[in-house]
Design a protein around this motif. Structure first.
Motif, PDB file in Angstrom:
ATOM      1  N   UNK A 106       0.836  -1.204   0.000  1.00 35.88           N
ATOM      2  CA  UNK A 106       0.000   0.000   0.000  1.00 35.88           C
ATOM      3  C   UNK A 106       0.869   1.252   0.000  1.00 35.88           C
ATOM      4  N   UNK A 107       1.645   1.405  -1.050  1.00 38.44           N
ATOM      5  CA  UNK A 107       2.491   2.584  -1.187  1.00 38.44           C
ATOM      6  C   UNK A 107       1.991   3.480  -2.321  1.00 38.44           C
ATOM      7  N   UNK A 108       2.045   3.013  -3.579  1.00 39.51           N
ATOM      8  CA  UNK A 108       1.400   3.786  -4.636  1.00 39.51           C
ATOM      9  C   UNK A 108       0.311   2.926  -5.269  1.00 39.51           C
ATOM     10  N   UNK A 110      -0.943   1.857  -7.979  1.00 38.82           N
ATOM     11  CA  UNK A 110      -0.869   0.813  -8.993  1.00 38.82           C
ATOM     12  C   UNK A 110      -0.627  -0.573  -8.377  1.00 38.82           C
ATOM     13  N   UNK A 111       0.070  -0.601  -7.240  1.00 37.67           N
ATOM     14  CA  UNK A 111       0.333  -1.872  -6.572  1.00 37.67           C
ATOM     15  C   UNK A 111      -0.809  -2.301  -5.656  1.00 37.67           C
ATOM     16  N   UNK A 112      -1.804  -1.419  -5.458  1.00 42.39           N
ATOM     17  CA  UNK A 112      -2.863  -1.741  -4.490  1.00 42.39           C
ATOM     18  C   UNK A 112      -4.098  -0.878  -4.720  1.00 42.39           C
ATOM     19  N   UNK A 113      -4.706  -0.945  -5.907  1.00 46.21           N
ATOM     20  CA  UNK A 113      -5.819  -0.028  -6.192  1.00 46.21           C
ATOM     21  C   UNK A 113      -7.001  -0.176  -5.241  1.00 46.21           C
ATOM     22  N   UNK A 114      -7.490  -1.395  -5.019  1.00 48.16           N
ATOM     23  CA  UNK A 114      -8.619  -1.563  -4.096  1.00 48.16           C
ATOM     24  C   UNK A 114      -8.212  -1.178  -2.685  1.00 48.16           C
ATOM     25  N   UNK A 115      -7.013  -1.559  -2.273  1.00 48.82           N
ATOM     26  CA  UNK A 115      -6.538  -1.230  -0.930  1.00 48.82           C
ATOM     27  C   UNK A 115      -6.445   0.269  -0.734  1.00 48.82           C
ATOM     28  N   UNK A 116      -6.044   0.994  -1.774  1.00 44.45           N
ATOM     29  CA  UNK A 116      -5.957   2.449  -1.691  1.00 44.45           C
ATOM     30  C   UNK A 116      -7.321   3.054  -1.392  1.00 44.45           C
ATOM     31  N   UNK A 329       9.240   5.154  -9.115  1.00 47.78           N
ATOM     32  CA  UNK A 329       7.958   4.992  -8.434  1.00 47.78           C
ATOM     33  C   UNK A 329       6.881   5.890  -9.043  1.00 47.78           C
ATOM     34  N   UNK A 330       7.129   6.370 -10.249  1.00 46.65           N
ATOM     35  CA  UNK A 330       6.179   7.286 -10.882  1.00 46.65           C
ATOM     36  C   UNK A 330       4.970   6.514 -11.411  1.00 46.65           C
ATOM     37  N   UNK A 331       3.802   7.029 -11.137  1.00 47.98           N
ATOM     38  CA  UNK A 331       2.569   6.443 -11.641  1.00 47.98           C
ATOM     39  C   UNK A 331       1.596   7.581 -11.911  1.00 47.98           C
ATOM     40  N   UNK A 341       2.524   6.385   0.054  1.00 51.89           N
ATOM     41  CA  UNK A 341       3.954   6.632   0.282  1.00 51.89           C
ATOM     42  C   UNK A 341       4.220   8.126   0.452  1.00 51.89           C
ATOM     43  N   UNK A 342       3.289   8.967  -0.037  1.00 52.73           N
ATOM     44  CA  UNK A 342       3.435  10.426   0.076  1.00 52.73           C
ATOM     45  C   UNK A 342       2.781  10.989   1.332  1.00 52.73           C
ATOM     46  N   UNK A 343       2.271  10.108   2.200  1.00 49.80           N
ATOM     47  CA  UNK A 343       1.565  10.572   3.401  1.00 49.80           C
ATOM     48  C   UNK A 343       2.199  10.054   4.691  1.00 49.80           C
ATOM     49  N   UNK A 344       3.322   9.380   4.571  1.00 49.79           N
ATOM     50  CA  UNK A 344       3.991   8.854   5.754  1.00 49.79           C
ATOM     51  C   UNK A 344       5.398   8.407   5.412  1.00 49.79           C
ATOM     52  N   UNK A 345       6.167   7.948   6.390  1.00 53.64           N
ATOM     53  CA  UNK A 345       7.581   7.631   6.166  1.00 53.64           C
ATOM     54  C   UNK A 345       7.843   6.315   5.461  1.00 53.64           C
ATOM     55  N   UNK A 346       6.872   5.404   5.446  1.00 49.45           N
ATOM     56  CA  UNK A 346       7.117   4.084   4.869  1.00 49.45           C
ATOM     57  C   UNK A 346       6.908   4.077   3.362  1.00 49.45           C
ATOM     58  N   UNK A 347       7.660   3.174   2.718  1.00 50.22           N
ATOM     59  CA  UNK A 347       7.358   2.844   1.331  1.00 50.22           C
ATOM     60  C   UNK A 347       6.571   1.532   1.315  1.00 50.22           C
ATOM     61  N   UNK A 348       7.183   0.457   1.785  1.00 48.93           N
ATOM     62  CA  UNK A 348       6.459  -0.814   1.880  1.00 48.93           C
ATOM     63  C   UNK A 348       5.491  -0.753   3.056  1.00 48.93           C
ATOM     64  N   UNK A 349       4.220  -0.987   2.786  1.00 53.17           N
ATOM     65  CA  UNK A 349       3.176  -0.934   3.816  1.00 53.17           C
ATOM     66  C   UNK A 349       2.189  -2.065   3.583  1.00 53.17           C
TER      67      UNK A 349
END
Length: 474
Positions: A106-108, A110-116, A329-331, A341-349
């Protein structure tokens, strides 16, 4: 060698997992709250390491039944009352299994559309509980309230010092000062230390007779720091202090923070979600005036650990603190999605939002309102029982579900002995409390499984033990 279970292994795993979950649910009330730790079994866990050839599905569940479960604290037991830690709701384990199966990052988006979208849905609902403008605010699910408060102070730093990203605290300038209550959670100190603000620049403001931050003394401290050439920049109010459940006068603090141009963060990790209960909703009306608020769905929404939350009134301030560009990581932006990933310090979530969303969908919000209202009623019942017992005395008002009790004339060691006896005999796990310098014991009703009969049993046994202890003049 394969890392995929075959059909037979998968059927066996499903059967054994279902049996484990069912047995755990049915046997909770009979399990010891604190295990009699089998140190030999735990030493064997440490010594065994990992075999070249695995023990298989059956071996794993055998380890679980024989070594893990018997040495685990029964936090879901109805008389586990020591901490603000409730049992997971009934769907939580299943949601966690689904999240692990999907393994969304749950970073950008494209890797987690429903989760986003699920996370955005959860955050929007949580923000709406406090009257935030859900079109303007932003947030992120975190590992817990401590991380949420750390992230909030990070955003406050970026907001106060626009050059903070480039220069950090190395650029000099007046020392930045954080203000909080003498009863605030230690996460405020931790955040100040981690961010380089320093504990010497955290002001612990004394509290009133109900353990609420005194706004008049806060104003004096701010004035004194300004006169000394320091830079007051943030005040952390608490909606539910850990020891007594006190709720700071947030409206008054918000008025002062606005006048003094301070960032206002509300640590609502313990108590703020009691906004769902009719009895206490009025205590949290001013939270919407905060610049940020920390919440803990793994407490009062009974999500399995971990599930904390940060809401920031201005989403752009949150993004400015945490958004970094990188070509790999551009999407393409999508207004429906969020790149967390733009709202907290983690990339992998991991997919924390699923277990919160699943519970709200499965049980409905009214079920949570009812559970929290019931817990408040139980705490009020406990407070009344204490008032009715000559050998017990309330140490502070039971504003939420923390009830602090002292035995007049009993030493600190005597109070500790009471706690130890209650735990050792399996009656209940309570915790220590220090209120206004006085030692006592604390029960916190954070468990939707707790009943009035459990509360009565604890009080009656406590009174009985006090009679024993005082007879030998502890």
């Amino acid at each position: 060698m394969s890392l995929i279970l075959d059909d037979g292994e998968r059927r066996l795993a499903n059967e054994l997992l279902g049996r484990f979950l069912d047995d755990h649910e049915r046997g909770l009330a009979e399990r010891p709250i604190l295990p009699e730790v089998d140190r030999g079994a735990l030493q064997a866990l440490l010594d065994d390491g990992f075999p070249a050839e695995g023990v298989g599905v059956e071996g794993f569940f055998r380890d679980l039944d024989e070594r893990i479960l018997p040495n685990s604290t029964a936090v879901s037991h109805p008389r586990f009352l020591a901490y603000v830690l409730g049992p997971p709701n009934g769907i939580g384990a299943y949601a966690e299994a689904v999240a692990a199966t999907l393994n969304q990052n749950c970073n950008f988006w494209q890797l987690s559309p429903a989760a986003s979208v699920v996370e955005r849905t959860v955050l929007t609902w949580l923000a709406g509980l406090f009257g935030f403008d859900t079109e303007r605010c932003g947030g992120i699910l975190t590992g817990g309230g401590s991380i949420a408060t750390l992230n909030a102070l990070t955003v406050a730093l970026h907001d106060r010092r626009p050059d903070f990203r480039a220069a950090g605290l190395q650029a000099g300038g007046a020392p930045l000062i954080v203000y909080t209550s003498a009863e605030a959670h230690r996460c405020v100190d931790k955040a100040a230390a981690i961010l380089g603000l320093g504990l010497d620049n955290v002001r612990r403001i004394p509290t009133d007779e109900h353990q609420r931050m005194r706004t008049d003394l806060l104003a004096e401290a701010i004035r004194a720091d300004r006169e000394a050439g320091r830079d007051p920049f943030c005040v952390v109010a608490t909606s539910g202090t850990v020891t007594t459940g006190a709720v700071d006068p947030i409206a008054e603090i918000a008025d002062l923070a606005e006048a003094e141009k301070l960032w206002l963060h509300v640590d609502g990790a313990y108590g703020a979600l009691f906004v769902l209960a009719e009895q206490t909703a009025h205590l949290f009306g001013a939270v919407s005036r905060a610049d940020s608020v920390a919440l803990d769905p793994h407490k009062l929404l009974f999500a399995p650990l971990e599930a904390g939350c940060l809401i920031v009134r201005d989403a752009e301030k949150l993004r400015r603190a945490y958004a970094y560009s990188s070509s790999y990581l551009t999407v393409q932006e999508d207004p429906l999605m969020r790149d967390y990933m733009d709202y907290g310090p983690q990339l992998s979530r991991n997919f924390k939002a699923l277990k919160v969303w699943a519970a709200l969908r499965t049980f409905g919000t009214d079920a949570f309102r009812s559970a929290l209202s019931g817990m408040l009623d139980l705490a009020a019942h406990l407070a009344r029982r204490v008032d009715d017992e000559p050998s017990l005395r309330l140490m502070a008002p039971a504003t939420l579900t923390a009830v602090c009790v002292e035995v007049p004339g009993l030493s600190p060691d005597g109070h500790a002995a009471l706690l130890a006896r209650l735990a050792a005999e399996g009656t209940a796990l309570l915790g220590p409390a220090v209120v206004d310098g006085r030692d006592g014991i604390r029960a916190c009703v954070a468990n939707h499984r707790t009943t009035r009969a459990d509360i009565d049993a604890v009080v009656e046994r406590l009174v009985s033990l006090i009679a024993e202890l005082t007879s030998v003049r502890v």
